[in-house]
Design an enzyme around this catalytic site. Structure first.
Site, PDB file in Angstrom:
ATOM      1  N   GLY A 289       0.809  -1.216   0.000  1.00 14.17           N
ATOM      2  CA  GLY A 289       0.000   0.000   0.000  1.00 14.17           C
ATOM      3  C   GLY A 289       0.842   1.264   0.000  1.00 14.17           C
ATOM      4  O   GLY A 289       2.080   1.220   0.093  1.00 14.17           O
ATOM      5  N   ASP A 290       0.168   2.405  -0.195  1.00 12.31           N
ATOM      6  CA  ASP A 290       0.789   3.730  -0.150  1.00 12.31           C
ATOM      7  C   ASP A 290       1.880   3.920  -1.189  1.00 12.31           C
ATOM      8  O   ASP A 290       2.870   4.630  -0.965  1.00 12.31           O
ATOM      9  CB  ASP A 290       1.361   4.009   1.263  1.00 12.31           C
TER      10      ASP A 290
ATOM     11  N   LYS B 188      -0.797   5.424  -5.507  1.00  9.28           N
ATOM     12  CA  LYS B 188      -1.885   5.095  -6.440  1.00  9.28           C
ATOM     13  C   LYS B 188      -2.768   6.318  -6.704  1.00  9.28           C
ATOM     14  O   LYS B 188      -3.189   6.563  -7.832  1.00  9.28           O
ATOM     15  CB  LYS B 188      -2.749   3.953  -5.860  1.00  9.28           C
TER      16      LYS B 188
ATOM     17  N   LYS C 181      -2.060   9.511  -6.662  1.00 10.33           N
ATOM     18  CA  LYS C 181      -1.449  10.460  -7.600  1.00 10.33           C
ATOM     19  C   LYS C 181      -1.557   9.927  -9.037  1.00 10.33           C
ATOM     20  O   LYS C 181      -1.882  10.675  -9.965  1.00 10.33           O
ATOM     21  CB  LYS C 181       0.022  10.704  -7.248  1.00 10.33           C
TER      22      LYS C 181
ATOM     23  N   ALA D 187      -8.321   2.947   3.131  1.00  6.71           N
ATOM     24  CA  ALA D 187      -7.465   3.549   2.100  1.00  6.71           C
ATOM     25  C   ALA D 187      -7.243   5.028   2.410  1.00  6.71           C
ATOM     26  O   ALA D 187      -8.114   5.697   2.961  1.00  6.71           O
ATOM     27  CB  ALA D 187      -8.129   3.412   0.731  1.00  6.71           C
ATOM     28  N   GLY D 188      -6.057   5.508   2.054  1.00 11.61           N
ATOM     29  CA  GLY D 188      -5.776   6.940   2.145  1.00 11.61           C
ATOM     30  C   GLY D 188      -4.993   7.301   0.894  1.00 11.61           C
ATOM     31  O   GLY D 188      -3.818   6.974   0.785  1.00 11.61           O
ATOM     32  N   HIS D 189      -5.659   7.891  -0.069  1.00 11.09           N
ATOM     33  CA  HIS D 189      -5.026   8.202  -1.358  1.00 11.09           C
ATOM     34  C   HIS D 189      -4.823   9.713  -1.463  1.00 11.09           C
ATOM     35  O   HIS D 189      -5.789  10.470  -1.472  1.00 11.09           O
ATOM     36  CB  HIS D 189      -5.886   7.678  -2.519  1.00 11.09           C
ATOM     37  N   THR D 190      -3.559  10.109  -1.532  1.00 11.72           N
ATOM     38  CA  THR D 190      -3.244  11.536  -1.509  1.00 11.72           C
ATOM     39  C   THR D 190      -3.088  12.069  -2.928  1.00 11.72           C
ATOM     40  O   THR D 190      -2.386  11.484  -3.742  1.00 11.72           O
ATOM     41  CB  THR D 190      -1.919  11.770  -0.746  1.00 11.72           C
TER      42      THR D 190
ATOM     43  N   THR E  50      -6.131  -0.585  10.453  1.00  9.07           N
ATOM     44  CA  THR E  50      -6.379   0.857  10.437  1.00  9.07           C
ATOM     45  C   THR E  50      -7.524   1.228  11.389  1.00  9.07           C
ATOM     46  O   THR E  50      -7.841   2.408  11.545  1.00  9.07           O
ATOM     47  CB  THR E  50      -6.746   1.343   9.020  1.00  9.07           C
TER      48      THR E  50
ATOM     49  N   GLN F   5      -4.998  -0.300  -1.124  1.00 10.31           N
ATOM     50  CA  GLN F   5      -4.008  -1.175  -0.485  1.00 10.31           C
ATOM     51  C   GLN F   5      -2.986  -1.655  -1.542  1.00 10.31           C
ATOM     52  O   GLN F   5      -2.707  -0.913  -2.470  1.00 10.31           O
ATOM     53  CB  GLN F   5      -4.695  -2.355   0.229  1.00 10.31           C
TER      54      GLN F   5
ATOM     55  N   ALA G 210      -1.581   8.055   5.701  1.00  9.92           N
ATOM     56  CA  ALA G 210      -2.563   9.079   5.318  1.00  9.92           C
ATOM     57  C   ALA G 210      -3.886   8.871   6.051  1.00  9.92           C
ATOM     58  O   ALA G 210      -4.680   9.794   6.185  1.00  9.92           O
ATOM     59  CB  ALA G 210      -2.779   9.040   3.802  1.00  9.92           C
TER      60      ALA G 210
ATOM     61  N   LYS H  36       8.057   8.114  -6.745  1.00  5.29           N
ATOM     62  CA  LYS H  36       8.921   8.629  -5.676  1.00  5.29           C
ATOM     63  C   LYS H  36      10.414   8.423  -5.913  1.00  5.29           C
ATOM     64  O   LYS H  36      11.176   8.248  -4.961  1.00  5.29           O
ATOM     65  CB  LYS H  36       8.472   8.040  -4.334  1.00  5.29           C
TER      66      LYS H  36
HETATM   67  P1  GDP Z   1      -1.637   5.634  -2.078  1.00 10.33           P
HETATM   68  O1  GDP Z   1      -2.331   5.115  -0.854  1.00 10.33           O
HETATM   69  O2  GDP Z   1      -1.022   4.558  -2.894  1.00 10.33           O
HETATM   70  O3  GDP Z   1      -2.499   6.541  -2.894  1.00 10.33           O
HETATM   71  O4  GDP Z   1      -0.429   6.520  -1.531  1.00 10.33           O
HETATM   72  P2  GDP Z   1      -0.487   7.617  -0.341  1.00 10.33           P
HETATM   73  O5  GDP Z   1      -1.186   8.813  -0.841  1.00 10.33           O
HETATM   74  O6  GDP Z   1      -0.957   6.994   0.914  1.00 10.33           O
HETATM   75  O7  GDP Z   1       1.064   7.884  -0.129  1.00 10.33           O
HETATM   76  C1  GDP Z   1       1.878   8.332  -1.158  1.00 10.33           C
HETATM   77  C2  GDP Z   1       2.507   9.652  -0.717  1.00 10.33           C
HETATM   78  O8  GDP Z   1       3.565   9.968  -1.605  1.00 10.33           O
HETATM   79  C3  GDP Z   1       1.550  10.818  -0.788  1.00 10.33           C
HETATM   80  O9  GDP Z   1       1.887  11.741   0.226  1.00 10.33           O
HETATM   81  C4  GDP Z   1       1.823  11.440  -2.161  1.00 10.33           C
HETATM   82  O10 GDP Z   1       1.545  12.843  -2.204  1.00 10.33           O
HETATM   83  C5  GDP Z   1       3.300  11.193  -2.289  1.00 10.33           C
HETATM   84  N1  GDP Z   1       3.798  10.980  -3.660  1.00 10.33           N
HETATM   85  C6  GDP Z   1       3.220  10.326  -4.698  1.00 10.33           C
HETATM   86  N2  GDP Z   1       4.057  10.271  -5.756  1.00 10.33           N
HETATM   87  C7  GDP Z   1       5.192  10.913  -5.369  1.00 10.33           C
HETATM   88  C8  GDP Z   1       6.456  11.160  -5.992  1.00 10.33           C
HETATM   89  O11 GDP Z   1       6.722  10.766  -7.122  1.00 10.33           O
HETATM   90  N3  GDP Z   1       7.387  11.842  -5.248  1.00 10.33           N
HETATM   91  C9  GDP Z   1       7.163  12.268  -3.974  1.00 10.33           C
HETATM   92  N4  GDP Z   1       8.119  12.900  -3.326  1.00 10.33           N
HETATM   93  N5  GDP Z   1       5.976  12.044  -3.358  1.00 10.33           N
HETATM   94  C10 GDP Z   1       5.019  11.365  -4.036  1.00 10.33           C
HETATM   95  P1  IMO Z   2      -3.850   2.556   0.728  1.00  8.19           P
HETATM   96  O1  IMO Z   2      -5.029   2.333  -0.179  1.00  8.19           O
HETATM   97  C1  IMO Z   2      -1.149   0.924   3.755  1.00  8.19           C
HETATM   98  C2  IMO Z   2      -2.796  -2.241   6.337  1.00  8.19           C
HETATM   99  C3  IMO Z   2      -2.946  -1.924   7.829  1.00  8.19           C
HETATM  100  C4  IMO Z   2      -2.760  -3.325   8.420  1.00  8.19           C
HETATM  101  C5  IMO Z   2      -3.477  -4.204   7.390  1.00  8.19           C
HETATM  102  C6  IMO Z   2      -4.913  -4.545   7.750  1.00  8.19           C
HETATM  103  O2  IMO Z   2      -3.738   3.942   1.249  1.00  8.19           O
HETATM  104  O3  IMO Z   2      -2.605   2.016   0.117  1.00  8.19           O
HETATM  105  P2  IMO Z   2      -7.192  -3.147   7.667  1.00  8.19           P
HETATM  106  O4  IMO Z   2      -7.592  -1.898   8.379  1.00  8.19           O
HETATM  107  O5  IMO Z   2      -7.262  -3.060   6.183  1.00  8.19           O
HETATM  108  O6  IMO Z   2      -7.897  -4.370   8.183  1.00  8.19           O
HETATM  109  O7  IMO Z   2      -5.621  -3.353   8.077  1.00  8.19           O
HETATM  110  O8  IMO Z   2      -3.451  -3.484   6.159  1.00  8.19           O
HETATM  111  N1  IMO Z   2      -3.450  -1.266   5.433  1.00  8.19           N
HETATM  112  C7  IMO Z   2      -2.809  -0.363   4.687  1.00  8.19           C
HETATM  113  N2  IMO Z   2      -1.492  -0.040   4.643  1.00  8.19           N
HETATM  114  N3  IMO Z   2      -2.034   1.527   2.937  1.00  8.19           N
HETATM  115  C8  IMO Z   2      -3.338   1.204   2.940  1.00  8.19           C
HETATM  116  O9  IMO Z   2      -4.223   1.677   2.033  1.00  8.19           O
HETATM  117  C9  IMO Z   2      -3.785   0.249   3.891  1.00  8.19           C
HETATM  118  N4  IMO Z   2      -4.996  -0.278   4.190  1.00  8.19           N
HETATM  119  C10 IMO Z   2      -4.773  -1.209   5.118  1.00  8.19           C
HETATM  120  O10 IMO Z   2      -1.954  -1.024   8.267  1.00  8.19           O
HETATM  121  O11 IMO Z   2      -1.399  -3.670   8.382  1.00  8.19           O
HETATM  122 MG    MG Z   3      -2.342   5.431   1.212  1.00 10.17          MG
END
Ligand code: GDP
Ligand code: IMO
Ligand code: MG
Length: 435
Positions: A12-13, A16, A18, A39-42, A130, A225, A301, A333
């Site tokens: 995860g994170d 996605k 972006k 999920a936390g999508h920034t 979460t 995720q 996030a 990144k």
């Molecule tokens: P997601 O859950 O897959 O959507 O990812 P998150 O949003 O939880 O975490 C990704 C973080 O990296 C966020 O703070 C984005 O703003 C940041 N991000 C995404 N792409 C890039 C990149 O290419 N460079 C940098 N420095 N940050 C990025």
């Molecule tokens: P995005 O979409 C990162 C992790 C939790 C825990 C496990 C189970 O932002 O990538 P849950 O609450 O789903 O039952 O937790 O999965 N987890 C994530 N880690 N990014 C996420 O979502 C996640 N969603 C769940 O930390 O380890």
């Molecule tokens: Mg996330």
């Protein structure tokens, strides 16, 4: 028409949000197919930062159709809160919500808390979820006592189902719970208070999406995720309770497998993990800290927990490429490693004398494996770069190495948070037929 699935390749994170936001402009429909408020999508647009939990990232591009598919689980308080936040920022969007998506209700939160507490106390095996009630919501779904968005239309039936759940789970909560007072009438009243906000958006999204598809609309599926958190293919038991993999887009929306034209895997330059579970390539504490600082945001996030960072793990990435049937990779990144003299990559694990090239089926085995780390020369000055030619030679060589390992081309390179800090390296692979 183009039907693309975007999936996370690690835990995860990966960025996605972006990537989906950046691609949304080329598609007509953006749909989520699994997960929920975990999920936390920034997405960063100019000075504004959005963190989306239930809503597809397509809501930030005007004129798109956004869909919450049947495979998602919905906490209406969280969803309607997100909708109000966007309304306050004057964001307008079209949204459809599946009548078959399951609702996360107060007893799911109580059950999750109780279960995590029991796991921690009895066997020190807390998952570190979460805390969004995700696992218990999918449990009641598979247990066949779950309640769907469509059930809101029939308050008596809805209440009956809530009572069935409370009767069944009360003994567990009496032993392991926090003494929560859960009352069927209160739960029904609370849920019905959200109903007017979403009423007109509820529909059978399987028909809707198939209709869009038949009319030649381009559809983008946004995974939440990551592959290694998949309930079947992830690091069981430290996983989420849904199917983040590309196959989940079919069961989570009703779009047939034959409709999917391409699958983009989002590969963060380094893996991160929040919650419990092994990560073989975990960086030493000091480097971990440096990377977190350089990224500025390796903090969850959704839960604000610190993310553990690891060196690039090609065993995991090869596995994700296989399970998802990737047609290309979006590498995110790369700028976070700017200025690093040396980077370590892992192409195989080892266990005693044995070389392990395949990702194991359980966290138990993964915890035993050590990474075979190999140093490569680092890169610099990639932040905000928008053309391939301007990338440092060492990064170009690293991208070739990814392609050799995964046998999948790298189509997108992300060099910063902003929409335009992006290189479309192979446009023909990501917009195959879109003008
Ligand atoms: P997601 O859950 O897959 O959507 O990812 P998150 O949003 O939880 O975490 C990704 C973080 O990296 C966020 O703070 C984005 O703003 C940041 N991000 C995404 N792409 C890039 C990149 O290419 N460079 C940098 N420095 N940050 C990025
Ligand atoms: P995005 O979409 C990162 C992790 C939790 C825990 C496990 C189970 O932002 O990538 P849950 O609450 O789903 O039952 O937790 O999965 N987890 C994530 N880690 N990014 C996420 O979502 C996640 N969603 C769940 O930390 O380890
Ligand atoms: Mg996330």
């Amino acid at each position: 028409m183009v039907v693309t699935v975007v999936v996370g390749m690690y835990w995860g994170d990966e960025g996605k949000g972006k990537i989906v936001d950046m691609l949304s402009d080329k598609y007509d429909v953006i749909a989520r197919y699994q997960g929920g408020a975990n999920a936390g999508h920034t997405v960063k647009i100019g000075d504004e930062k959005y963190v989306l939990h239930c809503l597809p990232s397509g809501v930030l591009t005007p004129g798109k159709e956004n869909v919450i598919g049947n495979g998602m689980v919905i906490d209406l308080q969280s969803l309607t809160g997100e909708m109000s936040d966007l309304a306050a920022k004057n964001k307008k969007y079209n949204l459809y919500i599946s009548n078959s998506a399951h609702l996360t209700l107060p007893y799911h939160f109580a059950l999750e808390k109780a279960h995590e507490r029991a796991l921690e106390k009895n066997v020190d095996k807390k998952i570190g979820t979460t805390g969004r009630g995700i696992g218990p919501t999918y449990t009641t779904k598979t247990e066949r006592t779950g309640i769907t968005v469509g059930d809101l239309r029939n308050p008596d039936y809805f209440r009956e189902k809530v009572q069935i759940n409370l009767d069944w789970y009360k003994p567990i909560l009496d032993v392991f719970g926090d003494g929560e007072k859960l009352d069927a009438d209160e739960i029904v009243a609370q849920q019905l208070s959200f109903y007017p906000v979403i009423k007109d958006m509820i529909t059978n999204t399987a028909y809707l999406l198939n209709d869009f598809w038949k009319k030649g609309k381009h559809i983008l599926f946004e995974g939440a995720q990551g592959t290694l958190l998949d309930i079947d293919f992830g690091t069981v038991p430290d996983v989420t309770s849904s199917h983040p993999i590309s196959g989940g887009a079919c069961t989570g929306t009703g779009i047939p497998p034959t409709a999917i034209t391409d699958v983009i895997g989002v590969l963060k330059t380094y893996p991160t993990r929040v919650g419990a579970g092994p990560m073989p390539t975990l960086m030493p504490d000091d480097i971990n800290e440096e990377v977190r600082k350089a990224a500025g945001d390796e903090i969850g996030a959704t839960t604000r927990r610190v993310r553990r960072c690891g060196w690039p793990d090609f065993v995991a990435a090869r596995y994700a490429a296989m399970i998802n049937g990737l047609t290309s990779v979006a590498l995110t990144k790369v700028d976070v490693f700017d200025g690093r003299q040396q980077i370590f990559i892992c192409e195989n694990y080892k266990h005693g004398d044995k070389i392990i090239s395949e990702f194991p089926a359980s966290a138990y085995d993964l915890a035993k494996y050590k990474p075979e780390l190999r140093p490569i020369d680092g890169w610099n000055n990639t932040a905000g770069v928008t053309s391939c030619e301007k990338l440092h030679d060492n990064l170009k060589a690293y991208i070739k190495r990814i392609e050799q390992n995964l046998e999948v081309p790298v189509s997108i390179i992300s060099t910063g948070k902003e929409r335009d800090s992006t290189i479309i390296r192979r446009p023909e692979l990501i917009f195959p037929k879109v003008a």
